[in-house]
Design an enzyme around this catalytic site. Structure first.
Site, PDB file in Angstrom:
ATOM      1  N   TYR A  16       0.841  -1.222   0.000  1.00  0.00           N
ATOM      2  CA  TYR A  16       0.000   0.000   0.000  1.00  0.00           C
ATOM      3  C   TYR A  16       0.867   1.260   0.000  1.00  0.00           C
ATOM      4  O   TYR A  16       0.593   2.216  -0.738  1.00  0.00           O
ATOM      5  CB  TYR A  16      -0.892  -0.050   1.239  1.00  0.00           C
ATOM      6  CG  TYR A  16      -1.913   1.043   1.383  1.00  0.00           C
ATOM      7  CD1 TYR A  16      -3.118   1.020   0.684  1.00  0.00           C
ATOM      8  CD2 TYR A  16      -1.707   2.096   2.278  1.00  0.00           C
ATOM      9  CE1 TYR A  16      -4.078   2.010   0.856  1.00  0.00           C
ATOM     10  CE2 TYR A  16      -2.660   3.096   2.456  1.00  0.00           C
ATOM     11  CZ  TYR A  16      -3.848   3.034   1.742  1.00  0.00           C
ATOM     12  OH  TYR A  16      -4.791   4.026   1.918  1.00  0.00           O
ATOM     13  N   LYS A  26       0.901   4.077  -2.860  1.00  0.00           N
ATOM     14  CA  LYS A  26       0.538   5.471  -2.560  1.00  0.00           C
ATOM     15  C   LYS A  26       1.695   6.433  -2.846  1.00  0.00           C
ATOM     16  O   LYS A  26       1.465   7.599  -3.209  1.00  0.00           O
ATOM     17  CB  LYS A  26       0.065   5.590  -1.104  1.00  0.00           C
ATOM     18  CG  LYS A  26      -1.273   4.884  -0.827  1.00  0.00           C
ATOM     19  CD  LYS A  26      -2.377   5.305  -1.782  1.00  0.00           C
ATOM     20  CE  LYS A  26      -3.774   5.010  -1.249  1.00  0.00           C
ATOM     21  NZ  LYS A  26      -4.823   5.327  -2.249  1.00  0.00           N
TER      22      LYS A  26
END
Ligand code: NAI
Length: 257
Positions: A158, A162
């Protein structure tokens, strides 16, 4: 001063992951701002409720089912929005999933799924929508990053996605600026949604206790709401924000980075 762009009432926005949480709040806010909004999520039925609320309040909304990590489906969904609402010139890339795990337990599937939805999905949606923006010589792209881009235990996939979104956003700003298109990222801190509720459940914490503990670490003394992010998105897509591009706005109740 010359005005050579249509007013905001003519704008069509696409918000991905709009069935709930931040995406639903952003879609609702953009509709309140006067934009026609296409709510995209995995399943058209999941968007029916927020779309109906927008329509009941006098706005224009269209629910569309699509997996943003599937290029063919993305192109088809964006074309459907163009056919049914008009050329989309505002795009909010918000769809997301979590597959948290410490590195030694993280599977290839955990990695591919998260990078596929967040990073590839943002690329595919931006590529599909930019042709309408370029033709209109006006556009706004807002991508959801996260404070996890700065690194977060259990989120190798993640945080990489991001952080990747921040680089992608800056490149979109550089490539598309000459067509009157801006691209910016919002990097939220802790926002109370089903996503953070699921994280609390995963670590065996009561969600209310989890939010209270998080609030203690946040300078403004509370966790964020989907409306906090919607407000920021509303500004970034507004007509007057045309000179704000390639930025990452941390919306976290305090400074980050
Ligand atoms: P959520 O889990 O409540 O909503 C995400 C939505 O995305 C769901 O409706 C889901 O069905 C949809 N979605 C998932 N995969 C999809 C796919 N392949 N195609 C289309 N739609 C798909 O999440 P939340 O909290 O509203 O988060 C929204 C965005 O904000 C995400 O990108 C998330 O990473 C980001 N974010 C959230 C934070 C938080 O604290 N809640 C903090 C920082 C960033």
């Amino acid at each position: 001063m010359e005005v050579d762009v249509p007013g905001p009432e003519a704008r069509v926005a696409i918000v991905t992951g709009a069935a709930r949480g931040i995406g639903a709040a952003v879609a609702t806010r953009l509709a309140q701002d006067g934009l026609a909004v296409a709510l995209l999520d995995l399943d058209e039925d999941r968007c029916a409720e927020p779309a109906a609320k927008i329509t009941a309040a006098g706005g224009t909304a269209l629910a569309v089912g699509v997996d943003v990590s599937d290029g063919t489906a993305v192109d088809r969904a964006v074309q459907r929005v163009a056919d049914e609402l008009g050329a989309p010139t505002v795009l909010v890339n918000n769809a997301g999933i979590l597959r948290d795990n410490l590195l030694f337990k993280m599977t290839e599937d955990d990695w591919d799924a998260v990078l596929g939805v967040h990073l590839k999905g943002t690329f595919l949606m931006s590529r599909a929508v930019q042709r309408f923006q370029v033709e209109a010589r006006w556009g706004r792209i807002v991508n959801l990053s996260s404070i996890s881009a700065l690194g977060n235990r259990g989120q190798a996939n993640y945080s990489a996605a991001k952080a990747g979104i921040q680089g992608l956003t800056k490149t979109l700003a550089i490539e598309l600026g000459k067509f009157g298109i801006t691209a910016n990222a919002i990097a939220p801190g802790f926002i109370a949604t089903d996503m953070t509720a699921a994280t609390a459940a995963r670590v065996g914490a009561d969600f209310e206790d989890f939010k209270k503990a998080a609030a203690l670490t946040i300078p403004v003394g509370r966790v964020g709401t989907p409306e906090d992010i919607a407000h920021t998105a509303s500004f970034l897509v507004s007509e007057g924000a045309g000179f704000v591009s390639g930025q990452v706005v941390y919306v976290a109740g305090g400074p980050k980075d």
